[in-house]
Design a protein around this motif. Structure first.
Motif, PDB file in Angstrom:
ATOM      1  N   VAL A  43       0.847  -1.192   0.000  1.00 39.80           N
ATOM      2  CA  VAL A  43       0.000   0.000   0.000  1.00 39.80           C
ATOM      3  C   VAL A  43       0.883   1.242   0.000  1.00 39.80           C
ATOM      4  CG1 VAL A  43      -1.832   1.229   1.189  1.00 39.80           C
ATOM      5  CG2 VAL A  43      -1.753  -1.243   1.285  1.00 39.80           C
ATOM      6  N   ARG A  66       1.255   3.691   3.051  1.00 43.71           N
ATOM      7  CA  ARG A  66       1.924   3.276   4.289  1.00 43.71           C
ATOM      8  C   ARG A  66       3.427   3.312   4.037  1.00 43.71           C
ATOM      9  NH1 ARG A  66      -1.603   5.030   6.570  1.00 43.71           N
ATOM     10  NH2 ARG A  66      -3.238   3.978   7.753  1.00 43.71           N
ATOM     11  N   PRO A 104      -5.365  -2.453  -3.955  1.00 45.94           N
ATOM     12  CA  PRO A 104      -4.159  -2.577  -3.135  1.00 45.94           C
ATOM     13  C   PRO A 104      -4.497  -2.830  -1.664  1.00 45.94           C
ATOM     14  CG  PRO A 104      -3.929  -0.746  -4.633  1.00 45.94           C
ATOM     15  CD  PRO A 104      -5.340  -1.227  -4.763  1.00 45.94           C
ATOM     16  N   GLY A 105      -3.923  -3.866  -1.117  1.00 43.45           N
ATOM     17  CA  GLY A 105      -4.178  -4.222   0.280  1.00 43.45           C
ATOM     18  C   GLY A 105      -5.257  -5.275   0.428  1.00 43.45           C
ATOM     19  N   GLN A 160      -5.416  -8.202  -0.455  1.00 40.92           N
ATOM     20  CA  GLN A 160      -4.896  -9.523  -0.102  1.00 40.92           C
ATOM     21  C   GLN A 160      -5.054  -9.775   1.400  1.00 40.92           C
ATOM     22  OE1 GLN A 160      -4.246 -11.601  -2.283  1.00 40.92           O
ATOM     23  NE2 GLN A 160      -3.258 -13.236  -1.166  1.00 40.92           N
ATOM     24  N   ASP A 161      -4.930  -8.725   2.187  1.00 41.58           N
ATOM     25  CA  ASP A 161      -5.070  -8.874   3.635  1.00 41.58           C
ATOM     26  C   ASP A 161      -6.500  -9.267   4.015  1.00 41.58           C
ATOM     27  OD1 ASP A 161      -2.459  -8.198   3.825  1.00 41.58           O
ATOM     28  OD2 ASP A 161      -2.756  -6.261   4.795  1.00 41.58           O
ATOM     29  N   ASN A 196      -6.970 -12.910   2.965  1.00 38.05           N
ATOM     30  CA  ASN A 196      -6.281 -13.839   3.877  1.00 38.05           C
ATOM     31  C   ASN A 196      -7.044 -14.004   5.182  1.00 38.05           C
ATOM     32  OD1 ASN A 196      -4.234 -14.325   2.104  1.00 38.05           O
ATOM     33  ND2 ASN A 196      -2.832 -12.835   2.979  1.00 38.05           N
ATOM     34  N   LEU A 236      -4.474   0.008   7.036  1.00 42.06           N
ATOM     35  CA  LEU A 236      -4.110   0.421   5.675  1.00 42.06           C
ATOM     36  C   LEU A 236      -4.534   1.852   5.359  1.00 42.06           C
ATOM     37  CD1 LEU A 236      -4.991  -2.840   3.667  1.00 42.06           C
ATOM     38  CD2 LEU A 236      -2.795  -2.152   4.603  1.00 42.06           C
TER      39      LEU A 236
END
Lengths: 314, 497
Positions: free
Chosen positions: A60, A63, B433-434, B436-437, B440, B474
């Protein structure tokens, strides 16, 4: 009258090059290695310590590595998953090493006392085979063996009417299944070290014990164990360190599942770093694990040092 | 949609920080036994030469892809594509099915330039594109004779899984979506209709498990960590479930989530005891091995079933069931697209694109999606409108006789119409974006649920709490922006209301 050689000597003793050559030559030799160490080990470690106090996340863009203080550590220490994986690791290392040691010690003593010549050689060859195997291959073999529907273990158990345990799909059994594979592979390591440790004890001590009328248990407690304390400590420490850091068999056999039931701490650390790419949390967890490992290793060694007579064992 | 990728040629501060942090994470991880490495990002403008065909002639490229049967088509076609384009496929680097993201991101962030062309699941597209790891393809698509024929692509793959920030970043090669595969012979023998609702699905599963001895189990389900979330989304989406609301509050712990899990819980009762350890191969083999009456699986499984001894001529395919008071929704986890990495030379980028573009053309890809020797599935309109290739040999195979999926047109037509119907009810997976977290976290909790470790309420509460925490981690505003833009793309693709 001073000779020309005296002048030269005087010059040598005052010049910079002389200082480098003669006075502290050993330190100068160490400098290249020290620089490499600083660049490749110390600096990345310090950087990782700094990263653990930031929010850096490589997936990201927003961050970017802003300072967040102890937030990553606090998040981890209050995370259920973190403690689950720590608990799994403690169980895996504790039970695994304890069983491997007990079995390994028993087999090593048996071999030292009752086998000789070719029998010992053949036994050693057979026992060392699992240890020679790549852990990931061992994991794959055990995954197939534990396969619940058509695996040979459940086939045999079914044939004798014992039932077919859910080796890999049950949260209660998955970690134990990985543990069994680990015990199978690494007990020979204990055998190898403890066997050589037992052979290094002088037979005179056993002779003396026999003459004094000591029985086998007494001899074991007061001759074998004290004499092997150092070897035992090394064997347990090496094996515990390995079990603590490797997750290859778990990865192949269960992938940490079902859920997080067999997830080990180092695997969770890997996922944080190289799946979520949450570098702040990943480095924080690495430092926490390092701290745990150092503290536990020191506690273990200090307990052993407090043995009979307070002798150092390692 | 905001494209945040930072295309700079020099070593930016962020890039340095990324590189050092990835490396130091590996160093610190190494202390505690963890493994790995990593580093900075990449990106850059590229110029198109006057004669691109000559520029790529004789260039050798390397490919990264998930290891296994999906690498086969690259071996089948590479010689012929080299003859057509002059581009040689020099090296195929295979990674584990569930480790592809880790390996690609590690290579990307270290800017290793190890791969010119990467095959990945579309759910990673946003992360890769927004971080500048992929080269926008629009300019290369304009080169005369290098058109990838996007007009022929099925809408979800054309408008959704290839686009980010208004640019095209990928070319599709695999149109995976979940569908129902069942034992037609058993259904006919027992006079059972193909289930159209999840209630009927569970009833059929119960019937075959409890009331007949013709087969071991009525159903099996995916339970292993990695992709189990897709089986949840298939039910959740049909009930109108959405991931987040406009404020980025998780919408998983809702009536849709609860009903989806309750229905799945019933299905699990009729599945093999070890279904929680089933990944793709185990679930596929449970069906093609003749052990279960039906499965929800990816669209390549009917082709495998058609050539398996136990199921040859006995399989049937249909869209996944829906809800009486909702609709049917087929989750679209995985699938594959080809992207060109940004961290290589312009010549390599051109050559990689040229290879990928030729590979996706119907001339080649139709032989791939109709061949049971790989996992790639239809992604072009022409591949569904004309089922005949599914009954024909793949001329690029060394043993073409092994490449025929279906022996008759009836089976081929049944397959293509089932895939068509399934795609029309597609339910997208997150790919910003992100994301994937989020995937999971959902996947871990779903895996616990399938194993019986957690119940419906606990699972949903855990996912909700994890997702809330991830949103905060995030950055809520950025995630909100990504999510709303992605929804726009889904709506444009016609698979989101």
């Amino acid at each position: 009258m001073a000779s020309s050689s005296d002048d030269t000597q005087a010059h040598r003793s005052t010049g910079l090059s002389s200082y480098v050559r003669n006075e502290h030559l050993e330190y100068w030799f160490a400098i290249p290695a020290l620089l490499i160490l600083l660049a490749l080990v110390i600096f990345p470690m310090l950087w990782s310590l700094w990263t653990s106090f930031t929010d850096l996340n490589l997936s990201v863009a927003t961050r970017n590595g802003a300072f967040v203080g102890l937030a990553n550590y606090a998040d981890l220490l209050t995370s259920e998953r973190f403690w689950t994986t720590i608990g799994n690791t403690a169980y895996y290392v504790g039970f695994g090493v304890a069983i491997e040691f007990t079995l390994g010690f028993a087999i090593a003593l048996f071999m030292a006392n009752y086998t000789r010549g070719r029998v010992t050689t053949v036994l050693f060859t057979l026992l060392l085979l699992p240890m020679m195997m790549a852990p990931i291959v061992a994991g794959l073999i055990w995954r197939l063996l534990f396969q619940e529907s058509f695996g040979p273990i459940n086939y045999l158990l079914g044939a004798v009417g014992v039932g077919q345990p859910p080796w890999l799909s049950s949260t209660a059994m998955s970690l134990n299944s990985v543990l069994i594979a680990d015990i199978w592979q690494w007990t020979p390591f204990m055998i190898l070290i403890l066997y050589t440790g037992r052979l290094s004890i002088s037979e005179d001590l056993y002779e003396a014990a026999r003459i004094d009328g000591a029985d086998r248990w007494f001899t074991f407690r007061h001759v074998t164990l004290p004499q092997m304390k150092g070897v035992i400590a090394i064997a347990i420490l090496l094996r515990a360190m390995d079990a603590f850091k490797f997750f290859d068999k778990m990865f192949v056999m269960t992938g940490g599942g079902p859920g997080t039931s067999s997830e080990l701490a180092t695997y969770y650390n890997y996922l944080l770093g190289f799946d979520s790419f949450s570098m702040g949390k990943a480095t924080a967890m690495s430092w926490l694990l390092l701290l745990f490992a150092v503290v536990l290793a020191n506690v273990f060694l200090s307990v052993l040092e407090r043995g009979e007579g307070g002798d150092r064992v390692v | 949609m905001t494209d945040t990728h930072n295309q700079t040629d020099g070593m930016s501060r962020r890039r340095f920080i990324r590189g050092m942090s990835a490396a130091s994470a590996a160093a610190a991880a190494g202390l505690s036994g963890c493994i790995g490495g990593g580093g900075g990002g990449g990106g850059g403008e590229m110029s198109i030469p006057d004669d691109p065909d000559s520029a790529v002639d004789g260039t050798s490229i390397s490919l990264a892809i998930d290891e296994g049967h999906n690498t086969n088509p690259f071996q089948w076609f590479s010689d012929s594509i080299q003859e057509d384009t002059g581009v040689e496929l020099g090296e195929i680097n295979g990674f584990g099915f569930n480790n592809l993201y880790s390996n690609l991101m590690t290579e990307f962030t270290s800017n290793s330039g190890a791969f010119d062309l990467v095959s990945f699941y579309p759910q990673y597209l946003g992360t890769f594109a927004a971080n500048g790891h992929l080269q926008p393809l629009d300019d290369m698509m304009e080169i005369e004779g290098w058109n990838p024929q996007f007009d022929d692509l099925l809408k979800p793959y054309r408008d959704m899984y290839t686009q980010w920030g208004g640019s095209t970043y990928a070319l599709p090669i695999d149109g995976d979506v979940l569908m129902l595969v069942y034992r037609r012979d058993l259904f006919e023998q027992h006079d059972i209709e193909v289930p159209e609702t999840w209630a009927e699905f569970n009833e059929v599963a119960r019937y075959f498990t409890e009331e007949t001895d013709d087969i071991d189990h009525g159903v099996a389900t995916y339970g292993k960590r990695g992709n189990a979330y897709g089986w949840f989304l298939t039910r959740f989406g049909g009930l109108g479930g959405v991931y987040f609301d406009e404020e980025m509050n998780p919408q998983i712990n809702t009536e849709a989530g609860r009903r989806a899990l309750e229905s799945w819980q019933e299905t699990i009762q009729y599945s093999p005891d070890d279904t929680a350890s089933y990944g793709y191969p185990e679930l596929r083999d449970a069906f093609t091995g003749g052990n279960v009456a039906m499965v929800i699986q990816w669209t390549d499984v009917p082709k495998k079933a058609a050539v398996s001894e136990a199921t040859r001529g006995n399989w049937g395919g249909a869209a996944v069931p829906g809800w009486e008071d909702g609709r049917a929704a087929s989750s679209m986890p995985v699938g594959r697209v080809l992207g060109v990495t940004s961290g290589v030379s312009d010549e390599q980028k051109l050559a990689a694109y040229r290879f990928a573009q030729t590979f996706t053309l119907p001339e080649y890809s139709t032989h791939m999606v109709s061949d049971p020797g790989c996992g790639e599935d239809p992604f072009r309109t022409s591949q569904l409108s004309d089922p005949e290739p599914f009954t024909q040999e793949n001329p690029y195979r060394d043993a073409p006789e092994e490449s025929v999926a279906f022996q008759d047109m009836e089976s081929a037509e049944q397959y293509t119409s089932a895939v068509q119907a399934t795609l029309e009810q597609g339910y997208p997976v997150p790919y910003w974006p992100g994301s994937q977290d989020y995937i999971n976290a959902l996947d871990v909790e779903i895996s616990r649920f399938v194993s019986g470790e957690t119940g419906v309420e606990e699972t949903l509460e855990n996912v909700e709490s994890e997702w809330e925490s991830i949103v905060e981690d995030l950055g809520r505003e950025q995630q909100q922006e990504y999510y709303s833009n992605v929804i726009e793309a889904w709506q444009n693709a016609g698979i989101w209301e």
